[in-house]
Motif scaffolding. Structure first.
Motif, short mmCIF file in Angstrom:
data_model
loop_
_atom_site.label_atom_id
_atom_site.label_comp_id
_atom_site.label_asym_id
_atom_site.label_seq_id
_atom_site.Cartn_x
_atom_site.Cartn_y
_atom_site.Cartn_z
N SER A 45 0.96 -1.28 -0.11
CA SER A 45 -0.12 -0.05 0.39
C SER A 45 1.37 1.33 0.08
CB SER A 45 -0.61 0.01 1.22
OG SER A 45 -0.04 -0.13 2.27
N SER A 46 0.60 1.99 -0.81
CA SER A 46 0.98 3.99 -0.73
C SER A 46 1.05 3.84 1.13
CB SER A 46 0.37 4.63 -1.28
OG SER A 46 -0.97 4.79 -0.71
N ALA A 47 -0.12 3.09 2.53
CA ALA A 47 0.68 3.76 3.22
C ALA A 47 2.17 3.23 3.30
CB ALA A 47 -0.76 3.24 4.17
N GLU A 54 -2.95 2.67 -6.60
CA GLU A 54 -1.98 2.53 -5.28
C GLU A 54 -1.74 4.23 -4.84
OE1 GLU A 54 -1.94 2.25 -2.12
OE2 GLU A 54 -3.35 0.32 -2.01
N SER A 59 -3.17 7.41 3.25
CA SER A 59 -1.59 7.92 2.97
C SER A 59 -0.91 8.76 3.10
CB SER A 59 -1.71 7.54 1.84
OG SER A 59 -2.61 6.17 1.21
N SER A 112 -0.63 8.71 7.21
CA SER A 112 0.70 7.69 7.35
C SER A 112 2.04 8.80 7.39
CB SER A 112 1.37 7.27 5.96
OG SER A 112 1.10 7.48 5.41
#
Length: 272
Positions: free
Chosen positions: A109-111, A185, A247, A250
Protein backbone atom coordinates in the motif's frame (compact mmCIF):
# COMPACT_ATOMS: atom_id res chain seq x y z
CA UNK A 1 15.77 8.80 -33.12
CA UNK A 2 15.82 5.11 -34.02
CA UNK A 3 15.66 4.64 -37.77
CA UNK A 4 14.36 1.54 -39.55
CA UNK A 5 17.91 0.29 -40.17
CA UNK A 6 19.05 0.85 -36.61
CA UNK A 7 19.68 -2.21 -34.51
CA UNK A 8 16.91 -3.28 -32.16
CA UNK A 9 17.53 -2.01 -28.62
CA UNK A 10 19.19 -4.56 -26.38
CA UNK A 11 17.18 -7.16 -24.46
CA UNK A 12 13.72 -6.30 -25.84
CA UNK A 13 13.47 -9.91 -26.99
CA UNK A 14 14.35 -11.51 -23.65
CA UNK A 15 11.81 -13.25 -21.44
CA UNK A 16 13.46 -11.94 -18.29
CA UNK A 17 15.14 -8.60 -17.61
CA UNK A 18 17.53 -7.41 -14.95
CA UNK A 19 17.17 -3.91 -13.53
CA UNK A 20 20.13 -2.67 -15.60
CA UNK A 21 18.74 -4.12 -18.85
CA UNK A 22 15.37 -2.50 -18.14
CA UNK A 23 17.12 0.85 -17.69
CA UNK A 24 18.96 0.49 -21.00
CA UNK A 25 15.66 -0.10 -22.80
CA UNK A 26 14.08 2.87 -21.02
CA UNK A 27 16.93 5.23 -21.93
CA UNK A 28 16.92 4.00 -25.53
CA UNK A 29 13.29 5.04 -26.05
CA UNK A 30 12.97 8.00 -23.67
CA UNK A 31 15.32 9.86 -26.00
CA UNK A 32 14.70 13.32 -24.55
CA UNK A 33 14.99 12.04 -20.95
CA UNK A 34 11.75 13.65 -19.77
CA UNK A 35 10.54 10.56 -17.92
CA UNK A 36 7.99 9.50 -20.56
CA UNK A 37 7.96 7.57 -23.81
CA UNK A 38 5.67 9.73 -25.95
CA UNK A 39 5.00 10.95 -29.48
CA UNK A 40 7.61 9.72 -31.94
CA UNK A 41 9.40 7.82 -29.14
CA UNK A 42 6.22 5.85 -28.53
CA UNK A 43 5.84 5.02 -32.23
CA UNK A 44 9.43 3.77 -32.31
CA UNK A 45 8.89 1.66 -29.19
CA UNK A 46 5.69 0.15 -30.54
CA UNK A 47 7.23 -0.68 -33.93
CA UNK A 48 10.24 -2.34 -32.26
CA UNK A 49 7.91 -4.30 -29.98
CA UNK A 50 5.82 -5.46 -32.94
CA UNK A 51 8.97 -6.61 -34.78
CA UNK A 52 10.05 -8.57 -31.73
CA UNK A 53 6.61 -10.16 -31.40
CA UNK A 54 6.62 -11.27 -35.04
CA UNK A 55 10.06 -12.86 -34.62
CA UNK A 56 8.75 -14.60 -31.49
CA UNK A 57 5.72 -15.89 -33.40
CA UNK A 58 3.27 -13.71 -31.45
CA UNK A 59 0.62 -12.56 -33.89
CA UNK A 60 -2.27 -10.16 -33.59
CA UNK A 61 -5.76 -10.24 -35.12
CA UNK A 62 -5.38 -6.82 -36.74
CA UNK A 63 -2.77 -5.83 -39.34
CA UNK A 64 -3.59 -2.15 -38.95
CA UNK A 65 -0.72 -0.57 -37.00
CA UNK A 66 -2.86 2.37 -35.81
CA UNK A 67 -5.55 0.04 -34.43
CA UNK A 68 -2.93 -2.14 -32.76
CA UNK A 69 -1.32 0.87 -31.13
CA UNK A 70 -4.67 2.17 -29.89
CA UNK A 71 -5.47 -1.20 -28.30
CA UNK A 72 -1.97 -1.35 -26.86
CA UNK A 73 -2.34 2.08 -25.22
CA UNK A 74 -5.77 1.21 -23.82
CA UNK A 75 -4.20 -1.78 -22.13
CA UNK A 76 -0.97 -0.28 -20.82
CA UNK A 77 -1.48 3.47 -20.46
CA UNK A 78 -3.03 3.07 -17.03
CA UNK A 79 -3.59 6.77 -16.32
CA UNK A 80 -4.74 7.50 -19.92
CA UNK A 81 -2.38 10.42 -20.50
CA UNK A 82 -1.25 9.21 -23.93
CA UNK A 83 2.27 8.55 -22.67
CA UNK A 84 4.07 5.55 -21.22
CA UNK A 85 5.83 6.15 -17.94
CA UNK A 86 8.45 3.96 -16.33
CA UNK A 87 6.07 2.02 -14.10
CA UNK A 88 3.76 1.33 -17.06
CA UNK A 89 6.68 0.07 -19.16
CA UNK A 90 7.53 -2.35 -16.36
CA UNK A 91 4.19 -4.08 -16.98
CA UNK A 92 4.64 -4.24 -20.76
CA UNK A 93 8.01 -5.98 -20.90
CA UNK A 94 7.96 -9.73 -20.26
CA UNK A 95 9.92 -10.13 -17.08
CA UNK A 96 10.05 -11.76 -13.68
CA UNK A 97 13.24 -10.22 -12.34
CA UNK A 98 12.24 -6.64 -13.22
CA UNK A 99 12.73 -4.84 -9.95
CA UNK A 100 10.00 -2.25 -10.59
CA UNK A 101 7.49 -5.07 -10.79
CA UNK A 102 9.00 -6.49 -7.64
CA UNK A 103 8.10 -3.32 -5.75
CA UNK A 104 4.74 -2.88 -7.45
CA UNK A 105 3.67 -6.42 -6.58
CA UNK A 106 5.02 -6.57 -3.07
CA UNK A 107 4.71 -3.11 -1.55
CA UNK A 108 1.15 -3.58 -0.40
CA UNK A 109 0.00 0.00 0.00
CA UNK A 110 0.95 3.62 -0.39
CA UNK A 111 0.64 3.92 3.40
CA UNK A 112 3.52 1.42 3.79
CA UNK A 113 5.50 3.35 1.22
CA UNK A 114 4.90 6.66 3.01
CA UNK A 115 5.82 5.21 6.40
CA UNK A 116 9.17 4.12 4.99
CA UNK A 117 9.59 7.50 3.26
CA UNK A 118 8.87 9.47 6.45
CA UNK A 119 11.66 7.64 8.26
CA UNK A 120 14.26 8.96 5.80
CA UNK A 121 12.83 12.36 4.83
CA UNK A 122 13.56 13.66 8.33
CA UNK A 123 13.49 17.35 7.40
CA UNK A 124 10.13 16.92 5.58
CA UNK A 125 11.55 18.37 2.38
CA UNK A 126 9.89 15.91 -0.03
CA UNK A 127 13.33 14.49 -0.86
CA UNK A 128 15.62 11.83 0.51
CA UNK A 129 19.36 11.89 0.03
CA UNK A 130 20.90 9.41 -2.41
CA UNK A 131 23.00 7.90 0.39
CA UNK A 132 19.77 7.03 2.26
CA UNK A 133 18.18 5.26 -0.71
CA UNK A 134 19.61 1.84 0.10
CA UNK A 135 18.10 1.91 3.59
CA UNK A 136 14.76 3.11 2.20
CA UNK A 137 14.60 0.26 -0.36
CA UNK A 138 15.71 -2.26 2.23
CA UNK A 139 12.89 -1.14 4.54
CA UNK A 140 10.34 -1.41 1.72
CA UNK A 141 11.48 -4.94 0.85
CA UNK A 142 11.32 -5.97 4.51
CA UNK A 143 7.76 -4.61 4.80
CA UNK A 144 6.90 -6.71 1.75
CA UNK A 145 8.59 -9.83 3.21
CA UNK A 146 10.52 -9.92 -0.04
CA UNK A 147 13.81 -11.86 0.22
CA UNK A 148 16.84 -10.11 -1.25
CA UNK A 149 20.59 -10.35 -1.00
CA UNK A 150 23.17 -7.57 -0.73
CA UNK A 151 24.25 -7.61 -4.42
CA UNK A 152 20.61 -7.43 -5.51
CA UNK A 153 19.89 -4.53 -3.14
CA UNK A 154 22.99 -2.76 -4.46
CA UNK A 155 21.79 -3.23 -8.05
CA UNK A 156 18.31 -1.91 -7.23
CA UNK A 157 19.84 1.10 -5.47
CA UNK A 158 22.19 2.01 -8.31
CA UNK A 159 19.49 1.55 -10.96
CA UNK A 160 16.97 3.72 -9.11
CA UNK A 161 19.62 6.39 -8.63
CA UNK A 162 20.30 6.42 -12.37
CA UNK A 163 16.57 6.55 -13.08
CA UNK A 164 15.44 9.21 -10.66
CA UNK A 165 18.40 11.44 -9.80
CA UNK A 166 18.29 12.99 -13.24
CA UNK A 167 20.13 16.19 -12.36
CA UNK A 168 22.75 14.41 -10.22
CA UNK A 169 22.11 16.54 -7.14
CA UNK A 170 22.09 13.50 -4.85
CA UNK A 171 18.40 13.98 -3.95
CA UNK A 172 15.40 11.86 -4.89
CA UNK A 173 11.91 13.40 -4.97
CA UNK A 174 8.84 11.79 -3.44
CA UNK A 175 6.76 12.20 -6.61
CA UNK A 176 9.43 10.40 -8.67
CA UNK A 177 9.98 7.62 -6.15
CA UNK A 178 6.24 7.04 -5.84
CA UNK A 179 6.40 5.61 -9.39
CA UNK A 180 7.47 2.40 -7.63
CA UNK A 181 3.84 2.08 -6.51
CA UNK A 182 1.10 0.54 -8.66
CA UNK A 183 -0.83 3.31 -10.43
CA UNK A 184 -4.04 2.54 -8.53
CA UNK A 185 -2.16 2.73 -5.21
CA UNK A 186 -0.24 5.88 -6.07
CA UNK A 187 -2.26 8.54 -4.27
CA UNK A 188 0.25 11.23 -5.31
CA UNK A 189 -0.80 10.72 -8.95
CA UNK A 190 -4.36 11.57 -7.97
CA UNK A 191 -3.33 15.05 -6.91
CA UNK A 192 -1.27 15.82 -10.03
CA UNK A 193 -4.03 17.85 -11.63
CA UNK A 194 -4.82 19.61 -8.35
CA UNK A 195 -1.41 20.92 -7.34
CA UNK A 196 -1.51 24.20 -5.45
CA UNK A 197 0.82 27.17 -5.45
CA UNK A 198 2.44 28.06 -2.11
CA UNK A 199 -0.05 30.92 -1.68
CA UNK A 200 -3.07 28.70 -2.38
CA UNK A 201 -1.74 26.00 -0.09
CA UNK A 202 -1.07 28.41 2.78
CA UNK A 203 -4.57 29.88 2.45
CA UNK A 204 -6.28 26.47 2.47
CA UNK A 205 -4.14 25.15 5.35
CA UNK A 206 -4.80 28.26 7.46
CA UNK A 207 -8.54 27.84 6.84
CA UNK A 208 -8.55 24.31 8.29
CA UNK A 209 -5.98 24.98 11.02
CA UNK A 210 -8.42 27.28 12.77
CA UNK A 211 -6.50 27.45 16.06
CA UNK A 212 -3.22 28.26 14.29
CA UNK A 213 -1.43 25.28 15.87
CA UNK A 214 0.50 24.47 12.66
CA UNK A 215 -1.16 21.07 12.23
CA UNK A 216 -4.52 19.53 11.36
CA UNK A 217 -6.09 16.24 12.40
CA UNK A 218 -7.64 13.43 10.36
CA UNK A 219 -11.17 14.89 10.35
CA UNK A 220 -9.91 18.28 9.18
CA UNK A 221 -7.86 16.56 6.48
CA UNK A 222 -10.98 14.72 5.33
CA UNK A 223 -12.87 18.00 4.94
CA UNK A 224 -9.89 19.61 3.20
CA UNK A 225 -9.61 16.78 0.63
CA UNK A 226 -13.35 16.81 -0.08
CA UNK A 227 -13.26 20.56 -0.69
CA UNK A 228 -10.23 20.17 -2.94
CA UNK A 229 -12.03 17.53 -5.01
CA UNK A 230 -15.17 19.66 -5.32
CA UNK A 231 -13.15 22.75 -6.28
CA UNK A 232 -11.45 20.77 -9.04
CA UNK A 233 -14.75 19.14 -10.09
CA UNK A 234 -13.25 15.67 -9.63
CA UNK A 235 -15.45 12.64 -9.06
CA UNK A 236 -15.13 11.46 -5.50
CA UNK A 237 -15.18 7.80 -4.58
CA UNK A 238 -15.57 7.55 -0.80
CA UNK A 239 -13.41 4.43 -0.55
CA UNK A 240 -10.64 6.04 -2.59
CA UNK A 241 -10.82 9.21 -0.54
CA UNK A 242 -10.53 7.15 2.65
CA UNK A 243 -7.44 5.43 1.25
CA UNK A 244 -5.84 8.74 0.23
CA UNK A 245 -6.54 10.16 3.67
CA UNK A 246 -4.89 7.14 5.32
CA UNK A 247 -1.89 7.47 3.02
CA UNK A 248 -1.48 11.18 3.74
CA UNK A 249 -1.99 10.61 7.47
CA UNK A 250 0.87 8.11 7.47
CA UNK A 251 3.05 11.24 7.22
CA UNK A 252 1.52 12.56 10.45
CA UNK A 253 3.08 12.54 13.88
CA UNK A 254 0.81 11.22 16.66
CA UNK A 255 -2.28 12.09 14.59
CA UNK A 256 -1.00 15.59 13.84
CA UNK A 257 -0.44 16.44 10.20
CA UNK A 258 1.92 19.39 10.10
CA UNK A 259 1.95 22.04 7.40
CA UNK A 260 5.24 20.86 5.90
CA UNK A 261 4.05 17.23 5.62
CA UNK A 262 0.89 18.13 3.70
CA UNK A 263 2.79 20.62 1.54
CA UNK A 264 4.85 17.73 0.09
CA UNK A 265 1.65 16.11 -1.24
CA UNK A 266 -0.41 19.10 -2.35
CA UNK A 267 2.08 21.71 -3.54
CA UNK A 268 3.53 22.13 -7.00
CA UNK A 269 7.02 20.71 -6.87
CA UNK A 270 10.11 22.06 -8.55
CA UNK A 271 10.84 19.67 -11.44
CA UNK A 272 14.02 17.64 -11.05
Amino acid sequence: MAGPQQQQPPYLHLAELTASQFLEIWKHFDADGNGYIEGKELENFFQELEKTRKVSGMTSKSDNLGEKMKAFMQKYDKNSDGKIEMAELAQILPTEENFLLCFRQHVGSSAEFMEAWRKYDTDRSGYIEANELKGFLSDLLKKANRPYDEPKLQEYTQTILRMFDLNGDGKLGLSEMSRLLPVQENFLLKFQGMKLTSEEFNAIFTFYDKDGSGYIDENELDALLKDLYEKNKKEMNIQELTNYRKSVMSLAEAGRLYRKDLEIVLCSETPL
